[in-house]
Design an enzyme around this catalytic site. Structure first.
Site: not given
Length: 328
Positions: A140-141
């Site tokens: 995930d970012r």
């Protein structure tokens, strides 16, 4: 190019994800654009509808719609800066792969409104054939830590199989609200995507729900700060979107700094807790093509280290290669 192209999947592209195949052959097609092409049926494999994560086999035929030519190559100075940045976060490198310590806040792949991401930066490190390295999994970012990138098509196919067959062992560290009860255990539930104003979000659903996928994670409490916070070690068995974040929220101990799944009512974060998602891909172990086992660990990002210091958690008490808490 003009017109529709029917392109055959090469032998050394066996097991490659469709989105990675497009990134190799048509780098001008963003991940978001590819999703639109797939939803509208303009991209097909052997005449059938597919998804971005569909794995290809040699001899299959990919229908490619008309695509604008790739833009001119970026200036050398920009590419050099991107390569310098990637070298600064490099944890491990050999002839087949890189392992990077992906920073918190940097996306793995592009999407709507995302211009700077690992997938794009990797074009600054082409191999001897001029091919950009390939992501073989994603974070995930806002999740930091170990990110594996293949240097060649053959390596990408091998490590793609390693991850899809769950041979890779992934260890995450997180700081959560409260103390998990029991101190260690497993979380098993079905997850499905639900549209929201901020994009898609994963929710726990009953078995048999349309689009539901089974998910399993193991957790263990490594240390606690009174009853308010805990340092947990997480081992995902499956690899669903936002899996660990949803699982800890489901357990009643959401991960600190999680903008989507932190669900404690009337919560006000204390000033001493650093901002940002406190989830870190600490360690990864996976089999290499030569039969050896790769074992790499990533140091904590600054915001998590700051929180560890405030709460009295000592990451240094565990040797990354021998005595991580999950091995105790």
């Amino acid at each position: 190019m003009s017109g529709v192209r029917q392109q055959v999947v090469a032998r050394d592209e066996d097991g490659m994800r469709l989105d990675r195949w497009f990134a190799t052959h048509f780098p001008q097609v963003t991940f978001g654009h590819l999703q639109k092409l797939l939803r509208s049926g303009q991209v097909r494999v052997d005449s059938g509808r597919v998804k971005t994560n569909t794995r290809l086999a040699p001899g299959q035929v990919v229908r490619v719609p008309p695509i604008d030519p790739a833009p001119a190559r970026a200036e050398g100075q920009v590419i050099s800066k991107d390569a310098e940045f990637l070298r600064s976060i490099l944890l491990y490198e050999d002839d087949e792969l890189y392992v990077f310590n992906k920073p918190h806040g940097l996306a793995s792949q592009g999407g709507s409104g995302t211009k700077r991401h690992m997938d794009g930066l990797l074009k600054s490190l082409p191999n001897a054939k001029g091919e950009a390295p390939r992501l073989v999994h994603r974070l995930d970012r806002d999740t930091s830590g170990c990110l594996v990138v293949a240097k060649t098509k053959a390596a990408a196919a091998h490590f793609g199989t390693v991850f899809s067959s769950r041979q890779a062992r992934k260890i995450y560290w997180a700081v959560v609200w409260g103390n998990p009860h029991p101190k260690q255990g497993s979380i098993s539930c079905f997850l499905a995507k639900q549209p929201t104003q901020d994009g898609e979000q994963m929710v726990v659903v009953p078995q048999g729900t349309q689009g539901a996928q089974h998910s399993v994670s193991y957790y263990s409490t490594t240390d606690t700060a009174a009853r308010r916070f805990a340092w947990v070690t997480l081992k995902p068995v499956t690899g669903r979107t936002h899996q660990l974040r949803v699982h800890m929220a489901q357990l009643g101990n959401p991960i600190m700094g999680d903008p989507r799944y932190f669900n404690i009512e009337n919560w006000e974060a204390p000033d001493e807790i650093a901002k940002g998602l406190h989830l870190h891909a600490r360690r990864i172990r996976l089999p290499m093509r030569n039969g050896k086992l790769l074992d790499v660990s990533a140091p904590l990002p600054e915001h998590m280290q700051a929180t560890f210091d405030v709460l009295g958690f000592d990451a240094g008490r565990y040797d990354a290669q021998d005595q991580d808490p999950e091995d105790a």
